[in-house]
Write a protein that holds these residues in place. Structure first.
Motif, PDB file in Angstrom:
ATOM      1  N   LEU A   1       0.807  -1.221   0.000  1.00 26.36           N
ATOM      2  CA  LEU A   1       0.000   0.000   0.000  1.00 26.36           C
ATOM      3  C   LEU A   1       0.836   1.265   0.000  1.00 26.36           C
ATOM      4  CD1 LEU A   1      -2.834   1.281   0.216  1.00 26.36           C
ATOM      5  CD2 LEU A   1      -2.526   1.299   2.685  1.00 26.36           C
TER       6      LEU A   1
ATOM      7  N   ASP B   1      -1.706  -2.562  -4.669  1.00 29.34           N
ATOM      8  CA  ASP B   1      -2.755  -3.488  -4.244  1.00 29.34           C
ATOM      9  C   ASP B   1      -2.779  -4.725  -5.142  1.00 29.34           C
ATOM     10  OD1 ASP B   1      -3.843  -2.539  -6.623  1.00 29.34           O
ATOM     11  OD2 ASP B   1      -5.297  -1.251  -5.623  1.00 29.34           O
TER      12      ASP B   1
ATOM     13  N   ALA C   1      -4.284  -1.904   3.327  1.00 28.58           N
ATOM     14  CA  ALA C   1      -4.980  -0.824   4.027  1.00 28.58           C
ATOM     15  C   ALA C   1      -5.695  -1.404   5.247  1.00 28.58           C
ATOM     16  CB  ALA C   1      -5.989  -0.161   3.090  1.00 28.58           C
ATOM     17  N   PRO C   2      -5.927  -0.557   6.269  1.00 33.08           N
ATOM     18  CA  PRO C   2      -6.689  -1.030   7.429  1.00 33.08           C
ATOM     19  C   PRO C   2      -8.038  -1.612   6.992  1.00 33.08           C
ATOM     20  CG  PRO C   2      -5.854   1.204   7.808  1.00 33.08           C
ATOM     21  CD  PRO C   2      -5.558   0.859   6.389  1.00 33.08           C
ATOM     22  N   GLY C   3      -8.401  -2.728   7.564  1.00 38.07           N
ATOM     23  CA  GLY C   3      -9.706  -3.309   7.272  1.00 38.07           C
ATOM     24  C   GLY C   3      -9.735  -4.248   6.083  1.00 38.07           C
ATOM     25  N   THR C   4      -8.621  -4.349   5.365  1.00 40.13           N
ATOM     26  CA  THR C   4      -8.615  -5.243   4.210  1.00 40.13           C
ATOM     27  C   THR C   4      -8.772  -6.699   4.655  1.00 40.13           C
ATOM     28  OG1 THR C   4      -7.153  -3.735   3.037  1.00 40.13           O
ATOM     29  CG2 THR C   4      -7.272  -5.992   2.215  1.00 40.13           C
ATOM     30  N   ASN C   5      -9.638  -7.410   3.969  1.00 36.53           N
ATOM     31  CA  ASN C   5      -9.859  -8.832   4.243  1.00 36.53           C
ATOM     32  C   ASN C   5      -8.846  -9.624   3.425  1.00 36.53           C
ATOM     33  OD1 ASN C   5     -10.784 -11.506   4.096  1.00 36.53           O
ATOM     34  ND2 ASN C   5     -12.885 -10.872   4.536  1.00 36.53           N
TER      35      ASN C   5
ATOM     36  N   GLU D   1      -7.767 -12.767   3.628  1.00 34.55           N
ATOM     37  CA  GLU D   1      -8.119 -14.125   3.189  1.00 34.55           C
ATOM     38  C   GLU D   1      -9.025 -14.083   1.960  1.00 34.55           C
ATOM     39  OE1 GLU D   1      -8.651 -12.831   6.176  1.00 34.55           O
ATOM     40  OE2 GLU D   1     -10.634 -13.293   6.966  1.00 34.55           O
ATOM     41  N   PHE D   2      -9.766 -13.018   1.791  1.00 35.70           N
ATOM     42  CA  PHE D   2     -10.539 -12.857   0.560  1.00 35.70           C
ATOM     43  C   PHE D   2      -9.603 -12.771  -0.648  1.00 35.70           C
ATOM     44  CE2 PHE D   2     -12.268 -10.156  -2.751  1.00 35.70           C
ATOM     45  CZ  PHE D   2     -13.498 -10.743  -2.996  1.00 35.70           C
ATOM     46  N   ILE D   3      -8.541 -12.005  -0.505  1.00 36.69           N
ATOM     47  CA  ILE D   3      -7.573 -11.874  -1.606  1.00 36.69           C
ATOM     48  C   ILE D   3      -6.925 -13.225  -1.887  1.00 36.69           C
ATOM     49  CG2 ILE D   3      -5.448 -10.723  -2.325  1.00 36.69           C
ATOM     50  CD1 ILE D   3      -6.309  -8.332  -0.577  1.00 36.69           C
TER      51      ILE D   3
ATOM     52  N   PHE E   1       0.063  -4.402  13.504  1.00 33.61           N
ATOM     53  CA  PHE E   1      -1.086  -3.738  14.107  1.00 33.61           C
ATOM     54  C   PHE E   1      -1.429  -2.455  13.355  1.00 33.61           C
ATOM     55  CE2 PHE E   1       0.410  -6.322  17.656  1.00 33.61           C
ATOM     56  CZ  PHE E   1      -0.777  -6.809  18.177  1.00 33.61           C
ATOM     57  N   TYR E   2      -0.466  -1.858  12.687  1.00 32.79           N
ATOM     58  CA  TYR E   2      -0.674  -0.522  12.128  1.00 32.79           C
ATOM     59  C   TYR E   2      -0.328  -0.461  10.646  1.00 32.79           C
ATOM     60  CZ  TYR E   2      -0.699   0.459  17.095  1.00 32.79           C
ATOM     61  OH  TYR E   2      -0.981   0.439  18.428  1.00 32.79           O
ATOM     62  N   ALA E   3       0.948  -0.503  10.334  1.00 34.16           N
ATOM     63  CA  ALA E   3       1.374  -0.356   8.942  1.00 34.16           C
ATOM     64  C   ALA E   3       2.173  -1.605   8.571  1.00 34.16           C
ATOM     65  CB  ALA E   3       2.192   0.925   8.798  1.00 34.16           C
TER      66      ALA E   3
ATOM     67  N   ASP F   1      -2.453 -10.921  15.050  1.00 28.20           N
ATOM     68  CA  ASP F   1      -3.821 -11.399  14.853  1.00 28.20           C
ATOM     69  C   ASP F   1      -3.784 -12.867  14.439  1.00 28.20           C
ATOM     70  OD1 ASP F   1      -6.453 -11.882  14.242  1.00 28.20           O
ATOM     71  OD2 ASP F   1      -6.736 -10.079  13.031  1.00 28.20           O
TER      72      ASP F   1
END
Lengths: 392, 392, 392, 392
Positions: free
Chosen positions: B187, B199, B224-228, B230-232, B251-253, B263
């Motif tokens: 990103l 991306d 980006a924050p919130g990107t899923n 496992e979908f990719i 956690f951040y960047a 996570d």
């Protein structure tokens, strides 16, 4: 604007006169959040009244001659009659938006639902939307799927993609030769874990598989924090896959505020990419507003939004492209940035007032609307009946 | 693990024994932030010593038999000799990573630089990396471009894409028949306004244009924050374009922490998609670690990271896929989620201890490493000389 | 759980038996997004039926003996009668939640509205909520204000803070000696530019100004991306200002998913801070669920949520605090992390089954609920009338 | 600017002439990312040369008369001599910035380190910074702590806060009567899990505990995505706790780009709050630049940044506050927003050119700098020696 060279002024003004922005029928209806819909006075009760409001926006801006429909929010018995009504008001029916997210059957998805019967029903609705297009003469079918899942494991990602591909293919096959499919992506909401079309990559992948008349539509409020939207604009332009925009603005999520309200510089950068591709008009890109005026009066908010797009376009048209490119090619970081910012910092409102006067319009659309008495009229007339809304 | 049925245990254990995770040479070197690199004791001074550390990780985990190189951080005169050295240590050279971001010429980009001479030089480096691959027997060329811009207007987005496409095409053409190109996206950082490959959509688009041996690599910290994520993973698996992973966590960047540290549930969901595609091994997906152990000791941190991937894989392998699918097909939201979570909540550490014992390893890799005296040895031996780092 | 030392098991089990989690009356009602509310079968029609559902959750979990009310969603003529009804069902009325966001007057805010009459009305509602508390015996008044603005300039930030401070002071003054005010913050939604209480700093500042019985409540879904929530927990614990939690989980915004569903490790870290402060019970911290079960059946979703909090608590209680502190004090980064992760990786479900059996409960609350026939009963009985919802 | 009423013009111009912006010594030195520092020609080799560059910025802008120091980056034997040198150049020494993040001892923190000896050393450095202030006559000690942890469990959150409070108290006690402590917060980096002072709430809490001369400093790049920074400005102004700004801009993380480059509208909104509080000057708020000019030439980048702050200030000063307040009080959402936007859309560059001419300056600072030959001079002179940098 005394500083603008006459030929620059003429060139920019010509482009601005040719720009077209489509407003959305549902922007004139009540909208809100999951917490509350604050109803407003004078809100339309049916699609005919929505068209009257849209025509009013066009009357004062001169650049909003088409109106997007949302099926079934704009369900009528006779679309030919609705189209005729629009023509009489001086506008035309535009993009048809499908809605496969409000029937109880769609709780777990529409075209990606695990239940084949629900998928069949959803595809049926998409095909019906093309029937509507045949009757309204609309060019574009805009597809937004709320489909997705709320919990990990809830459904299988790849299987849902297969279902999606199948539904899109069947719908695409039904399109007439001059009709297009515009596929919209959205990061999240109402799905809260996985959305089936969450990003431009997914939309692009499916549109590539479908063919030339499938293109991606960018809703400016549908991205993860930090996403560089103008980059996506440029990528899709380069790939010949940019079908249009759903304009609005946001600070957080899909806030659906007036376009240009949250980050006017971002809107300018987006339109800079459009100008660089000479695509302000004539290239088939649909410039649409898709907003919610939850607390502000709707008609002037739409007028303001149209004006914001015009102002950003005017600034983008003022960029000295030769100077910009020269600085870029020399690796002059500050000079290139300055070439862009010089246009952004310009106050283009005087130029737009002149453009409007050239078009026979009042140079101050908001003021003219307020003075017109239109709002007082609809407030008085539209009493009784059921106000239009989202039907959520 | 008394609850695991013997056949389940055998099936999962077999897969875990067959899993391979590649470690990165630079993980054993000093690293830090722009604020400070905290040098550690015992850090390798050259690629040969890095391989020794990597071999140590493999000795205690049994599943990390290859080591990724970074050119020029791992520049040596004789790559055949380096490969021989690796073999003697019980490991092999793996993916070759190009580096076109640390030469002064690359200030404004490498393959997308406005200066054609710099682009030429960068492409030259990419081709040289393939020369190295020819000598090391590496299968994969991993390309990460730091290219981008810091300010709006600094350079032209589409022109840079054209330059990128050209460079990729020339490099792809040079690949041998059994070699692959893995294109990584990120990103931001070090580019702070526009990154040329930001991306998965961009990486996918270029890989599609190149051909079958061009694939996308997912660095788990580059979104980006919130990107899923496992979908990719699922999208690229479905499209046959998933080349591999650069594992780490954040956690951040692009924090480059140990994979699974930030996570662990996300890591499990990623590996669940891999398991669903039966791609833990044998499908050509490269599972690589790409991390920075800025404040923790490096070798045990790499061992821990390998173990974290194993644990997430074990849990993913324990998912009752039939029960999951049945619940999904029935639209049983809670049941499907529960089928997934049931595996996640299982403590797989006893199973992994058994797997290690079956492989003739100590069941406790970290403890075994600590007891081995390896660190005391390298701390005493690696005195003098220049510790390896990023050369920033 | 054969590995747990008997004294550890006894200590943890005792804490788990003493834990209390409050469920919310509105979780049993219909909810949805602005796009659609999918009504479910068997949904309560009034507060009495909501209490019956809450009592069912308590019957199968044993740790959810109180129910939060939302005024006016739970408006009844006789709160004493409602409290009596609750007692008969084996539960009690808990926190009273004010609602000053659904009246048409609150379009531009409630206690921060520019119109003094609206502010007066809103304060009046808050005072009435305390009247309700007097009758229900509730200890806590929970205040969430949706107040804010959608557009820059719409209203004055500091003036609104002054109005807020005034309203809070008047409300605080009305509290009885054993009553508390819990002030909730939220980043955004439904306000989309500026929210009057957007973060813990703002809530803390106002609670400090008010006095000891004003405390902050943390809704786990109300933060900016990347916010370290357990840090806020620790800060408020240290300052003596943590009043409670509204538990739920999220991937994106205020998704209101089941707590622990999106990031179980985060939930564990939050409860680790609670355990470190010996505050699982007896310290006056209200552990509440505030969720929307839009697509999953509501009662089992609430049961699952209660179980998720229990499991995270059990893991947090299993942390070897002495070993953790020793590693921390030695600066052993990996050792300290491992001490924490060791507890997290433990499968605590067997322990919780034992705890439930000790409490005379079925060890499998979800299964027991399903087998109980309760859902079939309410589905049959609750026909006709108007299902409860948010009234948006 | 023919439209500006003369009295408006005079009022705004007077404020602009009185505005002061502090530049940072390290902005003139080399900087970069963890991937690469691209050295530039003509970069200072010592604090004396940095002051010369800062004086050059002041010479062409007229509003940047002070220079912030960073200890130990600006370590000299004789600060009185450095101050004298500054005066001779027409500038003065400003804020003293402590640095407790680059010594090897600080790997696990400085004032929050688990090791009491390291904490003692860090506090010692803070006290020495006050010694420097005594000699330079600086008013403000700016404290930024990189302290934090990278992994959950690594250290105890509350214990670290206790250590922090203790260190701050000891430092605060050492301040002279006219000296202030400015406490800066930062969401993350270089700490990647938990930062000890991550948000304004934490900084505010500690400053409240310390006393009147402890205030919060806002670095505009140090927030989570979506944070409303102008809200924080307003909150701290209301609480009397806004000590100053570290200006820069960002698209993603702490990008440290030129202020106003990423989101000029946000900068305007921040300065609008300053203007509303009549705090452009005379209220003790320090307006500082804290940026990294990694790829652009440094001196013109600083000049541009100063100009960007001036332009945003000029626009904020042009807001018709009476009209704005009237619209706000009437609940006129669009009117209030329009009152703000009207000022933002104004092109204030002509006004600023006039202000500069009134001050005896060239109206075009960047052009004047380029024409001055200063860069050619330092490029030729500053050869040999070691260029100043961050020392990372």
């Amino acid at each position: 604007m005394t500083e603008l060279a006459p030929e620059t002024r003429a060139r920019v003004a010509a482009q601005l006169r040719g720009q077209r922005i489509e407003t959305a029928s549902w922007a004139y209806a009540n909208s809100g959040t999951r917490f509350k819909v604050f109803a407003q006075e004078g809100v339309p009760r049916d699609p005919y009244e929505k068209l009257a409001d849209a025509a009013t926006v066009h009357r004062f801006t001169g650049v909003a001659p088409t109106v997007a429909l949302h099926i079934p929010w704009d369900l009528v018995d006779d679309y030919a009659d609705l189209a005729r009504h629009a023509r009489e008001l001086g506008v035309a029916l535009g993009t048809v938006n499908s809605n496969v997210f409000q029937d109880n059957d769609y709780k777990l998805g529409s075209v990606t639902n695990p239940d084949p019967g629900v998928r069949r029903k959803a595809i049926g609705h998409l095909l019906e939307c093309i029937d509507v297009m045949d009757r309204t003469g609309s060019r574009d079918l805009k597809l937004w799927f709320s489909d997705g899942t709320n919990y990990p494991g809830q459904d299988d990602v790849r299987t849902r993609q297969d279902r999606l591909a199948e539904a899109l293919a069947e719908t695409y096959a039904r399109l007439g030769g001059d009709q297009r499919m515009l596929l919209e992506y959205k990061l999240f909401e109402p799905a809260f874990y996985m959305t089936d079309v969450p990003d431009w990559g997914t939309a692009y992948l499916h549109c590539m598989a479908l063919g030339d008349r499938a293109q991606v539509v960018i809703d400016t409020g549908h991205h993860a924090p930090g996403t560089n939207i103008e980059f996506i604009v440029a990528m899709l332009l380069r790939a010949g896959k940019l079908g249009g925009f759903d304009f609005n603005s946001r600070f957080y999520a899909d806030d659906d505020l007036m376009v240009g309200a949250a980050d006017p510089f971002q809107l300018f950068r987006i339109l800079h990419e459009i100008v660089l591709a000479d695509a302000v008009s004539g290239k088939g890109i649909a410039f649409m507003l898709d907003q919610c005026h939850n607390i502000e009066p709707k008609i002037p908010a739409v007028i303001r939004s149209v004006m914001n797009v015009q102002e950003a376009t005017a600034k983008a048209l003022l960029v000295d492209r030769a100077a910009l490119r020269a600085a870029q090619d020399e690796g002059d970081v500050l000079g290139a940035n300055e070439a862009l910012m010089d246009a952004y910092h310009t106050d283009v409102r005087p130029l737009l007032r002149e453009v409007r006067e050239d078009m026979g319009l009042d140079p101050d659309p908001i003021g003219a609307y307020r003075r017109s008495g239109y709002f007082e009229k609809i407030r008085a007339e539209r009493v009784g009946g059921t106000q239009a809304g989202w039907g959520a």
